[in-house]
Design an enzyme around this catalytic site. Sequence first.
Site, PDB file in Angstrom:
ATOM      1  N   GLU A   1      12.369 -35.638 155.890  1.00  0.00           N
ATOM      2  CA  GLU A   1      11.553 -36.793 155.528  1.00  0.00           C
ATOM      3  C   GLU A   1      12.068 -38.006 156.286  1.00  0.00           C
ATOM      4  OE1 GLU A   1      11.521 -38.056 151.417  1.00  0.00           O
ATOM      5  OE2 GLU A   1      10.017 -39.565 151.839  1.00  0.00           O
TER       6      GLU A   1
ATOM      7  N   HIS B   1      15.951 -37.969 139.596  1.00  0.00           N
ATOM      8  CA  HIS B   1      14.964 -38.467 140.571  1.00  0.00           C
ATOM      9  C   HIS B   1      14.460 -37.326 141.464  1.00  0.00           C
ATOM     10  CE1 HIS B   1      13.308 -41.585 143.343  1.00  0.00           C
ATOM     11  NE2 HIS B   1      13.518 -40.648 144.233  1.00  0.00           N
ATOM     12  N   GLU B   2      15.387 -36.599 142.064  1.00  0.00           N
ATOM     13  CA  GLU B   2      14.960 -35.536 142.988  1.00  0.00           C
ATOM     14  C   GLU B   2      14.246 -34.423 142.221  1.00  0.00           C
ATOM     15  OE1 GLU B   2      15.086 -36.663 145.847  1.00  0.00           O
ATOM     16  OE2 GLU B   2      16.670 -38.145 145.548  1.00  0.00           O
TER      17      GLU B   2
ATOM     18  N   HIS C   1      10.703 -35.417 141.499  1.00  0.00           N
ATOM     19  CA  HIS C   1       9.844 -35.350 142.683  1.00  0.00           C
ATOM     20  C   HIS C   1       9.096 -34.008 142.756  1.00  0.00           C
ATOM     21  CE1 HIS C   1      10.077 -38.889 145.115  1.00  0.00           C
ATOM     22  NE2 HIS C   1      11.365 -38.832 145.382  1.00  0.00           N
TER      23      HIS C   1
HETATM   24 ZN    ZN Z   1      12.544 -40.415 145.994  1.00  0.00          ZN
END
Ligand code: ZN
Length: 869
Positions: free
Chosen positions: A129, A304-305, A308
């Site tokens: 990314e 957080h990950e 996702h």
């Molecule tokens: Zn993120």
Amino acid sequence: MNIAANPVIEANQTVYLKDYQKPSYLVDSIDLDIQVYDDHTQVNAKLVMQRQTAGNLVLLGRDLELKSISLNGKQLTENEYLLDAEQLVIQNAPDQVILETSVVIHPESNTQLEGLYQAAGDLFVTQNEPEGFRKITFYPDRPDVLSVFTTRVEADKKFPVLLANGNLIEAGEAGESRHYTIWQDPTKKPSYLFACVIGDLAVLKDRYTTSEGRDVALEIYAEEKDIPKCHIAMEALKHSMRWDEEHYGRPYDLDNYMIVATSAFNMGAMENKGLNIFNTSCVLADEEYTTDAAIMRVQSVIAHEYFHNWTGNRITCRDWFQLCLKEGLTVFRDQSFSEDLQSAAVQRIDDVAVLKAHQFPEDSGPLSHPPRPDHFVEINNFYTATVYEKGAEINRMMATLLGKEKFRLGTDEYFKRHDGQAVTVEDWIAALSAGSGVDLSAFLTWYNQPGTPKLEVHGRYDAGAQTYTLNFKQSLKSNAKYPNLKALPIPVALALFDQATGEQLVLNSEALFENSVQDGVYLFDQNEASIQFIGVETQPIVSLLRSFSAPVNLEFNYSDEELAFLLQYETNGFNQWQAAQTLLERILLNGHDAQIYLDAIQKTLPFVIAKDPLLASRLFDIPSEGYLGSRIDTDYNPIIVNEAREALLNTLARELGNFVKDTYLSLDPVAQKDFSQAMGVRSLKNIMLNFMARQGDVDVFDLAYEQYQNTSNMSERLGALKVLVWNDAPQAQDVLQDFYTRFKDEALSLDQWFMIQAAHPKATAETIAYLTSHVDYDLGVPNRIRSVSGGLNANPVNTWSFGVQHFIHLAQYLDEKNPIIGARLLQALSRWYTLAEPQRSQVKAKLEALKPQVKSKNVTETLNSMLSI
Ligand code: ZN
């Protein structure tokens, strides 16, 4: 022909949101074969593609040595395609294409930490990314092309771990000394979520059963010695999986979930499908080696990950302008998760402190941009506080307005409509509106406009009519690039208090979302408006923007006494803290008397310490010099701010008297019932130790030395080390040496050793030279660079004197070696234009001089923006 006559993508070209076009081809499946050797890696790819719209077949590729290419089984010669530094173009390709390429890449010399790179002697990892996949193979490397990936990874047996996304379907020998694995990821995904890992790592294993009954194998890969530091992350992962089921109805969808830790990583972590790759700083957590703050951060980044997986992976972004669609929503989700882990008020305080310290200044200067930008040169430069943190605030505003139930109906609708798709911010708002039954389309303006609104509020009490009226006005600084700024929808959470008793009143006003409640929300969505409360028996005190219900600069002409009242009686911990902050800012920047703050805090503290010691510690947050500097727009002199802050700290130390040492001696972290409380007590003790040093307490260095030696907790040890080092105590060199000896093989702990010395208020250019030429300093490891640069930047007086050269040098050096980090570090100087002369012109001249010396899109774009004021 090798170089295209008409390259479609030029270097440093600006990309515009309005120019978005669908890709001409989609990829049904990709078979990748990655063979790692010591001095090169060979990548073979087979893409099964189908035409979607008219146009050339465009494959993006950078730094790839093309060895062979065939289309539908036929080798292509050099005049059958156009190839330049960014892409490979085939004109007039058929509608059904099977494209096979073979390329050679060099992960062993890739210092940019993008694409496939060798992170350490025995570890290769990927970071794709936003646009790293094109450095692995030719591909339509854009998030709206989703495909099924099958990956074969082959390497020497000295690398026993060979991982890729999805399920392991085969493993075997490849000649005598080599072996391979084959992985298949059943879910279609964009190329930026592809990952593979080749290395020699140990693993921590666990299992999790989803709400649907799926048995998931959980694995965290790290160096053998770090495995004991992976347990907190593993618990956080299982907790996140449960939390997403309970709060959003989202179970996990694969049979395995792997996390790999590496010390060579540009950012915090990356959500690659089923195979997250983490900076060690965001996965290793252990009281002995890492601080309380780091332990909290690990848990929030793990969440957080993981989050996702639904907001980002299952539903992804149509293009990179929509980055805040996945990041803003996922940050909001991880913040909500963290509010359940520690004092919720403190979590909110810390999140808002980050927003105000980073996003507000970013949005008021030359790097200002909307949460959804409309153009960029280098997308890596847009992983910003505005995209992440302001993006999260927009989602929080909508969630606040809707309340739990309606917000959930809205997110349910989003997942139902868009699972498996690459979508836009408009799609998100439309689904949220449809699901909740509330039209939220006005919130699109927040995504499209830059700047922090100013919210001016006036209160008027009418004793005869027993009414209290609030007048609201909003405004934005005019912006030449955005001439038609619109009024924003601003949810204002508010409460009224009885001045005499301190009690919270019941609110009666037709303007509120819900009436006859104590905690009201008013949606202010015009340029000006007023609302009225009835049945108010005495002049009340209003508390506005509770829990920071909107990312705005509030102006209300409170007296210092009224702020002191809120500091004492507000039941909302965030607003209690905010009242203290506003008072402190007035003392520091406008010369108000410190006494009112002191009286209030002394009255309030004993209660708060007993109830929430972590919140109590935050009531001592004295705004940092950096934050104070960001509140000054012209003629900023860092020395004056430093002197004002030092004077206040000395006053507080003097006036708090015996309270300081008594508190230090009475608090015991071991006696606390949970981590949040223990963390609070450790934090308070360190604050008191600093005050004791200012008081000139005769025992302070002995106490600090004792605290340093008699603990195995990093927050306690570091707190003591800071007091000794920053005050040049007789024991300072001794403990620095001791710390180095204890932790020289623990990179994250050693980062702290570098940081503390760089952050010494009396650090000099020589201090920085000593640290950056130390044997353990490594320009290939972003964490180590950040520890010195971040430490230095803790003292703006130093940043703006000898620090300028440090940051310019770094940007110049990293321009080629690691431009993502080079551009980020340079931003330490982005507020140069606010400085008083002659500093302003001096720094500007140095930035101008840097311009012709840098080449990367990253540093060039950042420098141009910084100078465009
Ligand atoms: Zn993120």
